[in-house]
Write a protein that holds these residues in place. Sequence first.
Motif, PDB file in Angstrom:
ATOM      1  N   LEU A 192       5.857 -23.925  46.123  1.00 31.98           N
ATOM      2  CA  LEU A 192       5.255 -22.232  46.438  1.00 31.98           C
ATOM      3  C   LEU A 192       4.278 -21.745  45.683  1.00 31.98           C
ATOM      4  N   GLN A 193       4.170 -22.288  44.509  1.00 36.32           N
ATOM      5  CA  GLN A 193       2.817 -21.842  43.580  1.00 36.32           C
ATOM      6  C   GLN A 193       1.564 -22.207  44.305  1.00 36.32           C
ATOM      7  N   GLN A 194       1.600 -23.363  45.028  1.00 33.88           N
ATOM      8  CA  GLN A 194       0.614 -23.962  45.558  1.00 33.88           C
ATOM      9  C   GLN A 194       0.138 -23.304  46.924  1.00 33.88           C
ATOM     10  N   ALA A 195       1.209 -23.018  47.460  1.00 32.82           N
ATOM     11  CA  ALA A 195       1.048 -22.128  48.682  1.00 32.82           C
ATOM     12  C   ALA A 195       0.447 -20.802  48.452  1.00 32.82           C
ATOM     13  N   ILE A 196       1.047 -20.220  47.564  1.00 35.00           N
ATOM     14  CA  ILE A 196       0.510 -18.739  47.275  1.00 35.00           C
ATOM     15  C   ILE A 196      -0.692 -18.750  46.917  1.00 35.00           C
ATOM     16  N   GLN A 197      -1.298 -19.664  46.003  1.00 33.29           N
ATOM     17  CA  GLN A 197      -2.526 -19.734  45.469  1.00 33.29           C
ATOM     18  C   GLN A 197      -3.580 -20.158  46.538  1.00 33.29           C
ATOM     19  N   GLN A 198      -3.224 -20.890  47.566  1.00 30.09           N
ATOM     20  CA  GLN A 198      -4.013 -21.291  48.597  1.00 30.09           C
ATOM     21  C   GLN A 198      -4.183 -20.096  49.439  1.00 30.09           C
ATOM     22  N   GLN A 199      -3.371 -19.172  49.689  1.00 32.98           N
ATOM     23  CA  GLN A 199      -3.526 -17.934  50.335  1.00 32.98           C
ATOM     24  C   GLN A 199      -4.305 -16.832  49.770  1.00 32.98           C
ATOM     25  N   THR A 200      -4.050 -16.781  48.419  1.00 33.41           N
ATOM     26  CA  THR A 200      -4.959 -16.004  47.540  1.00 33.41           C
ATOM     27  C   THR A 200      -6.435 -16.476  47.558  1.00 33.41           C
ATOM     28  N   ARG A 201      -6.656 -17.782  47.718  1.00 35.54           N
ATOM     29  CA  ARG A 201      -8.022 -18.201  47.664  1.00 35.54           C
ATOM     30  C   ARG A 201      -8.596 -17.952  49.178  1.00 35.54           C
ATOM     31  N   ALA A 202      -7.698 -18.013  50.037  1.00 30.18           N
ATOM     32  CA  ALA A 202      -8.400 -17.903  51.507  1.00 30.18           C
ATOM     33  C   ALA A 202      -8.752 -16.423  51.637  1.00 30.18           C
ATOM     34  N   LEU A 203      -7.921 -15.512  50.955  1.00 33.48           N
ATOM     35  CA  LEU A 203      -8.258 -13.975  51.301  1.00 33.48           C
ATOM     36  C   LEU A 203      -9.263 -13.608  50.135  1.00 33.48           C
ATOM     37  N   ASN A 204      -9.685 -14.589  49.140  1.00 34.64           N
ATOM     38  CA  ASN A 204     -10.684 -14.133  48.113  1.00 34.64           C
ATOM     39  C   ASN A 204     -10.086 -12.807  47.277  1.00 34.64           C
ATOM     40  N   LEU A 205      -9.006 -13.071  46.631  1.00 37.11           N
ATOM     41  CA  LEU A 205      -8.637 -11.921  45.844  1.00 37.11           C
ATOM     42  C   LEU A 205      -8.934 -11.983  44.417  1.00 37.11           C
ATOM     43  N   GLY A 206      -9.347 -13.062  44.187  1.00 36.10           N
ATOM     44  CA  GLY A 206      -9.725 -13.469  42.658  1.00 36.10           C
ATOM     45  C   GLY A 206      -8.767 -13.295  41.644  1.00 36.10           C
ATOM     46  N   ILE A 207      -7.432 -13.909  42.175  1.00 37.94           N
ATOM     47  CA  ILE A 207      -6.301 -14.183  41.256  1.00 37.94           C
ATOM     48  C   ILE A 207      -6.028 -15.310  41.279  1.00 37.94           C
ATOM     49  N   ASN A 208      -5.583 -15.897  39.987  1.00 32.58           N
ATOM     50  CA  ASN A 208      -5.242 -17.367  39.686  1.00 32.58           C
ATOM     51  C   ASN A 208      -3.620 -17.154  39.510  1.00 32.58           C
ATOM     52  N   VAL A 209      -2.669 -17.919  40.484  1.00 31.38           N
ATOM     53  CA  VAL A 209      -1.347 -17.938  40.160  1.00 31.38           C
ATOM     54  C   VAL A 209      -1.296 -19.122  39.186  1.00 31.38           C
ATOM     55  N   THR A 210      -0.497 -18.892  37.940  1.00 33.10           N
ATOM     56  CA  THR A 210      -0.122 -19.825  36.959  1.00 33.10           C
ATOM     57  C   THR A 210       1.057 -20.518  37.252  1.00 33.10           C
ATOM     58  N   SER A 211       2.111 -19.760  37.681  1.00 30.97           N
ATOM     59  CA  SER A 211       3.546 -20.339  37.844  1.00 30.97           C
ATOM     60  C   SER A 211       4.418 -19.416  38.530  1.00 30.97           C
ATOM     61  N   VAL A 212       5.323 -20.215  39.329  1.00 26.17           N
ATOM     62  CA  VAL A 212       6.408 -19.518  40.104  1.00 26.17           C
ATOM     63  C   VAL A 212       7.684 -20.132  39.412  1.00 26.17           C
ATOM     64  N   GLN A 213       8.514 -18.985  38.861  1.00 26.18           N
ATOM     65  CA  GLN A 213       9.682 -19.559  38.376  1.00 26.18           C
ATOM     66  C   GLN A 213      10.918 -18.851  38.849  1.00 26.18           C
ATOM     67  N   ILE A 214      12.119 -19.591  39.016  1.00 26.80           N
ATOM     68  CA  ILE A 214      13.256 -19.285  39.857  1.00 26.80           C
ATOM     69  C   ILE A 214      14.115 -18.353  38.951  1.00 26.80           C
ATOM     70  N   ARG A 215      14.235 -17.189  39.076  1.00 28.97           N
ATOM     71  CA  ARG A 215      15.451 -16.460  38.424  1.00 28.97           C
ATOM     72  C   ARG A 215      16.818 -16.391  39.042  1.00 28.97           C
ATOM     73  N   ARG A 216      16.945 -16.542  40.490  1.00 34.30           N
ATOM     74  CA  ARG A 216      18.043 -16.744  40.917  1.00 34.30           C
ATOM     75  C   ARG A 216      17.973 -17.246  42.152  1.00 34.30           C
ATOM     76  N   LEU A 217      18.677 -18.479  42.703  1.00 37.51           N
ATOM     77  CA  LEU A 217      18.576 -19.228  43.769  1.00 37.51           C
ATOM     78  C   LEU A 217      20.293 -19.585  44.010  1.00 37.51           C
ATOM     79  N   GLU A 218      20.955 -18.865  44.837  1.00 38.62           N
ATOM     80  CA  GLU A 218      22.390 -19.214  45.166  1.00 38.62           C
ATOM     81  C   GLU A 218      22.723 -18.751  46.456  1.00 38.62           C
ATOM     82  N   PRO A 219      24.032 -19.116  46.915  1.00 34.86           N
ATOM     83  CA  PRO A 219      24.348 -18.818  48.025  1.00 34.86           C
ATOM     84  C   PRO A 219      24.909 -17.345  47.923  1.00 34.86           C
ATOM     85  N   PRO A 220      25.220 -16.510  48.991  1.00 36.85           N
ATOM     86  CA  PRO A 220      25.841 -15.362  49.044  1.00 36.85           C
ATOM     87  C   PRO A 220      27.344 -15.173  48.387  1.00 36.85           C
ATOM     88  N   GLN A 221      27.635 -14.302  47.715  1.00 38.88           N
ATOM     89  CA  GLN A 221      29.066 -14.195  47.351  1.00 38.88           C
ATOM     90  C   GLN A 221      30.073 -14.620  48.180  1.00 38.88           C
TER      91      GLN A 221
END
Length: 305
Positions: A166-195
Amino acid sequence: MSLREDLQQVARHSQRLWLALLGIVPLLYLLSGFYSIGAEQRGILTRFGKLVDDKIAPGMHYRLPWPIESVEKLQVTAVRSMELDFAQDANASHVQLELTTGDENLINVALILQYNIQEAGIFQHQAAEPEQLLRQIAQAESIQYVASQNIGDLLTTGRNQFQSGLQQAIQQQTRALNLGINVTSVQIRRLEPPQSIKQVFDDVAVARAEKQEKIQVEQGERSSTLAKARSDANRQQQQAQAYASELLARASGDRDRLLSTWEEYRQAPALTGQRMYLEMLEQVMPKARVTLATPSTGRQAEGNE
């Protein structure tokens, strides 16, 4: 002193004051061009609204006074964080509450996106709201990535791959749109099935853990059994080799003795035959039982001779 003279004197003082002001104001106007950039900042210099330099380093600098040139100061070295919680952002950004996986299951996702400003001028002037655009890119890439994966992989072995991919995909899109942003990491805070179905996945996870534990126990027993069998095989092989060596040594000794006896017999048959006869008697007689009978008494006596 007449009134006229007083007015003339006041006029002369006023003229000197205005002349002084006319000299000081331009000086202050020119001095207003000095500015400083902090250690974690970068300056963006524009001239009549056009970008001139977006990499002004920390320190003291000078620009032409406003409105000719202006400088914007931007924090670029500090790492910024953005939280993407699809459950909370569903109503505000019109995204789905739960994401759909590739095997048509539902999953709750919350991420923390960390980034910094790589090119200050582009970040400030390329898009009106670059960080809002970054959020939309991250949401779209998250939905697309989750839709291409199975829920089992996402919940187990695919978590690290999810973050890096996901980090690589987001970085690729920001470069394509020339936003001047460098995405350093994507961290999972919650990844679980519904209750509503979480208990089912918990049971599956427990069953998977028990299966893995049993596999490890069986593998341990298998390794122990193989080690014992290998040890027994080595011991039997060593015993067989020792017994074979003993038989070979005994046979070799018997062969040498037979050849030696035959050579002696060939050279002196009578003498060798007599010696062999006596040696045989020495071996047999200690084991023989001799019975003596006395004619006078009729009693018998047994003994060894």
